[in-house]
Motif scaffolding. Structure first.
Motif, PDB file in Angstrom:
ATOM      1  N   ASP A  21      18.289  31.484  43.188  1.00 49.84           N
ATOM      2  CA  ASP A  21      17.987  30.712  41.942  1.00 49.84           C
ATOM      3  C   ASP A  21      19.367  29.961  41.705  1.00 49.84           C
ATOM      4  OD1 ASP A  21      17.844  29.411  39.420  1.00 49.84           O
ATOM      5  OD2 ASP A  21      16.318  31.102  38.742  1.00 49.84           O
TER       6      ASP A  21
ATOM      7  N   THR B 211      20.177  27.826  39.500  1.00 48.08           N
ATOM      8  CA  THR B 211      20.365  27.699  37.812  1.00 48.08           C
ATOM      9  C   THR B 211      21.190  28.811  37.614  1.00 48.08           C
ATOM     10  OG1 THR B 211      18.559  26.247  37.734  1.00 48.08           O
ATOM     11  CG2 THR B 211      19.537  27.233  35.703  1.00 48.08           C
ATOM     12  N   SER B 212      20.443  30.168  37.657  1.00 44.16           N
ATOM     13  CA  SER B 212      21.202  31.367  37.240  1.00 44.16           C
ATOM     14  C   SER B 212      22.173  31.882  38.138  1.00 44.16           C
ATOM     15  CB  SER B 212      20.151  32.450  37.166  1.00 44.16           C
ATOM     16  OG  SER B 212      19.510  32.730  38.147  1.00 44.16           O
TER      17      SER B 212
ATOM     18  N   SER C   8      21.697  33.929  40.660  1.00 43.47           N
ATOM     19  CA  SER C   8      21.277  35.091  40.923  1.00 43.47           C
ATOM     20  C   SER C   8      19.978  34.999  42.100  1.00 43.47           C
ATOM     21  CB  SER C   8      20.751  35.976  39.951  1.00 43.47           C
ATOM     22  OG  SER C   8      19.633  35.307  39.391  1.00 43.47           O
TER      23      SER C   8
END
Length: 778
Positions: A443, A445-446, A448
């Motif tokens: 991901d 964005t995160s 992770s």
């Protein structure tokens, strides 16, 4: 005219045990010229036929024993047959290489059913693995990553001291240090006595055995300019009448190199081209310990117990500059692909063997129990990084699961009078393997990784395989024969854990074998054999679900895949030409239900690898081998293969008929520069090969080694350079209507390694008739 012959039995002067593979060389007394020679059989017996009357002398030699000369041997009409009885050889403090100076022991010995690689004669520097030793062996090719092929195929069985390895064939061969090996047996047409698994045959690695009285042993250590280091040892200790042998090894390996690739896929009228080039480092670390206790209870009964355990980890770290373009557009996406593959396995193996000898000679019953297992995991992390340094994508794949193996077998041998013999046996094999696969995506964005449950799954693999065989063999003076028939029942189940859907296969198959040998006088021998064998699918070949390996590649098993069967015919001839050993073998093989790993287009810019049955494969060729004694202390081994390979069938709805004529050649030269100095030069040429989808290019490599002995040969120092011309490579192409792929890789070279070897208290090898899985066929 009478048949003039010489017979005898070679044995250890201390223990009285027969010595297999001892060399008996006959010389003419008048001018000392070599007339002929032969190697002793499992029971130490040898026989030379079709000799001329006259006066002779003989030299009898064996690794780790004093050379023995037998003088005043006479053959005439009054005494046409000369029985020398038991010839006792005394153990010596000499190492194996002193036999090289005599020039009488061959690096490769040919027997009716197998070829025997004498490791000390084949390789003077204990710097590599079993795979490195096999690189110079007949019938075998080894690529730059250490992957072994037997007669052009990786479908063979690896045995360690006559028992199947719990590891995959190539994993086992790459982690066994050469310094711990006594000899390697190559069996391309095994008899019905052996399990039918492995279409191209069996490679049996026999470790060093016990030595003289008191603690004795051998210790080896090695280190290279790059990060390659290792050590191994073998120690032996008599315990009363028993013998305890322990050994171990530890090693780390780093193989830096470079690679490049081009893949072009077409999916729904969109053609995507991906190129990559960059550097990589292969990783191979391992350690293991082994022990064996040989207990002779009495004259009729003996027990052997043993086991080994260890761990091996391997993988590859790479950084590649990647470009992507669509439909030939000038707009190119550039990125950095970072890949890290890690695999680690813990393995163990134990065995117990009991042998009972009846009153009459060679009448015996053997029971053998072996068990083993491995636990491990694999992790593949692929990340794509933009030129700006930001993360574009990432895929993390994990696979883990234990595997277990249990096998019980019993073998019975009964003489039938004369030289006839009956053999029979039963066995049962149980295999269990669980696999859990998970797939996660980055991901961005995160930052992770999030598991993708639709691509996470697992399997439970179970296999039960009982078998039985019977054989009869005999010797009609100049003609030997052996006829065998083996039956195996397969009960296999593969269950998908998420759906609990199970796919089963049950079948019974027969595997006949025929071996004959005709003695044409002296060392001339003609052999003919036929066997039928099988290759059952590996567990992951049967996984029905998709597993992502990286951003550009997925794999899938095929639960409907059929076993491969092979019909193998071999014709061999061995003789002496101008006093030098020569061997010619012809072979013809037909593989049915041929299995290949096919690549196809899965989606835009993604390829799928899946095993498929793709028709039949035909191989017709010849194998040549000669061991030349140039002069005292200089021996050269030459071998080569010439064969025609053809694969035909149907895949992806298209028929194919691919064909190539290929060849390979090997040279192994060992020279005694002085009493304590040896020089070895190796050269290998691996020819091209074809598959149903493409071809692999040929390559050449050469190695150089020098060895210096000290302290009456107890201490040896070796310096070795592998791939001295930096020509070893791996280059292959796949070309189909929707997929074109080119791959090239090579390791940094030359690889220079320094090794030390120390032998103490007259350590020598013990011959063990169990090593070949119940002895020679004849």
């Amino acid at each position: 005219m009478p048949n003039f012959s010489i017979t005898g039995i070679v044995a250890d002067s201390l223990t009285g045990e027969p010595l297999e593979y001892a060399t008996f060389i006959l010389h003419r007394e008048q001018d000392s010229t070599q007339v002929t020679g032969i190697a002793s059989k499992e029971n130490g017996h040898f026989r030379l036929d079709s000799l001329r009357p006259g006066r002779y002398f003989a030299r009898v030699s064996f690794l780790g024993y004093d050379l023995k000369t037998l003088a005043d041997l006479k053959l005439n009409r009054e005494k046409p047959r000369l029985d020398l009885g038991r010839i006792l050889l005394a153990p010596s403090g000499l190492t194996a290489d002193e036999v090289v100076v005599e020039g009488e022991r061959l690096s490769v010995e040919y027997h009716v059913e197998k070829k025997v690689i004498n490791v000390a004669k084949q390789n003077i520097a204990p710097t590599g693995s079993a795979a490195d030793i096999l690189a110079q062996a007949p019938s075998v090719t080894v690529d730059i990553e250490g992957n072994v092929k037997l007669r052009g195929s990786s479908n063979f069985t690896v045995m360690i001291d006559g028992r199947p390895s719990v590891l995959d064939a190539n994993d086992a061969l790459q982690q066994i240090p050469s310094g711990t090996i006594d000899r390697i047996e190559i069996i391309t047409n095994p008899s019905s006595r052996y399990s039918a698994e492995g279409t191209t045959g069996i490679i049996n690695v026999i470790p060093l055995k016990r030595g003289a009285n008191g603690v004795s042993g051998q210790i080896n250590a090695r280190s290279s300019i790059d990060e390659r280091r290792g050590a191994d040892f073998t120690l032996s200790q008599p315990v009363g009448k028993s013998a305890l042998t322990i050994g171990g090894n530890v090693g780390i390996g780093r193989d830096p190199g470079e690679s490049e690739s081009l893949t072009r896929t077409t999916f729904e009228d969109v053609t995507t081209t991906v190129t990559s080039n960059g550097s990589s480092v292969g990783v191979r670390d391992n350690y293991s310990l082994r022990a064996e206790l040989d207990v002779p209870v009495n004259d009729r009964n003996s027990f052997v117990f043993g086991g080994r355990f260890g761990e091996h980890a391997f993988g590859r770290v790479s950084n590649q500059l990647t470009t992507e373009s669509v439909n030939g557009s000038a707009d190119v996406l550039r990125s950095i692909s970072r890949n890290n593959t890690e695999r680690a396995f813990q393995h163990m193996h134990g065995f117990a063997n009991w042998k009972h000898r009846f009153d009459d000679k060679d009448h015996e019953l053997t029971l053998d129990l072996s068990f083993g297992g491995r636990d491990g995991d694999e992790e593949v992390l692929t990340e794509q990084i933009a030129e700006s340094g930001s993360m574009m994508s990432g895929i993390l794949s994990r696979e883990d699961g234990p595997g277990r193996r249990l096998e019980f077998k019993t073998d019975y041998v009964r003489p039938l009078g004369g030289k006839r013999k009956f053999e029979a046996g039963l066995s049962s094999q149980f295999n269990r393997f669980n696999s859990d696969n998970s797939n996660s995506e980055l991901d961005t964005t995160s930052g992770s990784y999030v598991e993708q449950t639709q691509f996470s799954n697992g399997t439970k693999f179970r296999r039960f395989m009982p078998a039985g065989y019977s054989m009869i063999s005999g010797d009609l003076k100049w003609f030997e024969y052996q006829l065998g028939l083996r039956g195996e029942y397969l009960d296999r189940t593969v269950e998908e854990t998420q759906t609990t859907q199970a796919i089963s296969l049950s079948r019974f198959d027969l595997y006949p074998s025929v071996h004959t040998a005709t003695h044409l006088g002296g060392t001339k021998e003609l052999s003919l054999s036929y066997t039928r064998r099988v290759e059952h699918s590996r567990p992951w070949f049967l996984e029905p679900f998709i597993t992502w390996e990286n951003r550009f590649n997925v794999r899938q098993g095929n639960p409907g895949i059929l076993p491969e069967f092979i019909d193998s015919y071999e014709l061999g001839y061995q003789t002496n030409i101008f006093k030098q050993f020569a061997s010619v073998e012809g072979f013809y093989r037909v593989k049915h239900n041929n299995v290949e790993m096919l690549r196809s287009v899965y989606s835009e810019n993604v390829t799928l690898t899946r095993p498929e049955n793709v028709g039949r494969q035909f191989s017709l060729g010849t194998e040549l081998r000669s061991d030349i004694i140039v002069r005292k202390g200089w021996s050269i081994g030459l071998s080569g293969n010439l064969y025609d390979m053809r694969v035909n069938g149907e895949t992806d709805g298209r028929s194919f008929d691919e064909h190539t004529f290929t060849y390979d050649g090997k040279l192994n030269s060992i020279t005694a520069l002085s009493k304590n100095t040896r020089l070895q030069v190796d050269a290998n040429y691996n020819g091209p090969s074809v598959t149903s989808q493409g071809e692999t290019e040929p390559f050449f490599s050469a190695n150089l080694a020098v060895r210096q002995d000290f302290m009456k040969k107890a201490l040896s120092v070796s310096l070795q350079a592998r791939d001295i011309f930096a020509t070893a490579k791996r280059e292959s192409t796949i070309d189909t209507p929707l997929l074109y792929s080119y791959d090239y890789s090579k390791n940094d070279s030359p690889i220079v390694t320094l090794s030390l070897s120390y032998t103490f208290n007259n350590f020598k090898k013990k011959q063990d008739s169990r090593s070949d899985g119940n002895g020679d066929d004849f």
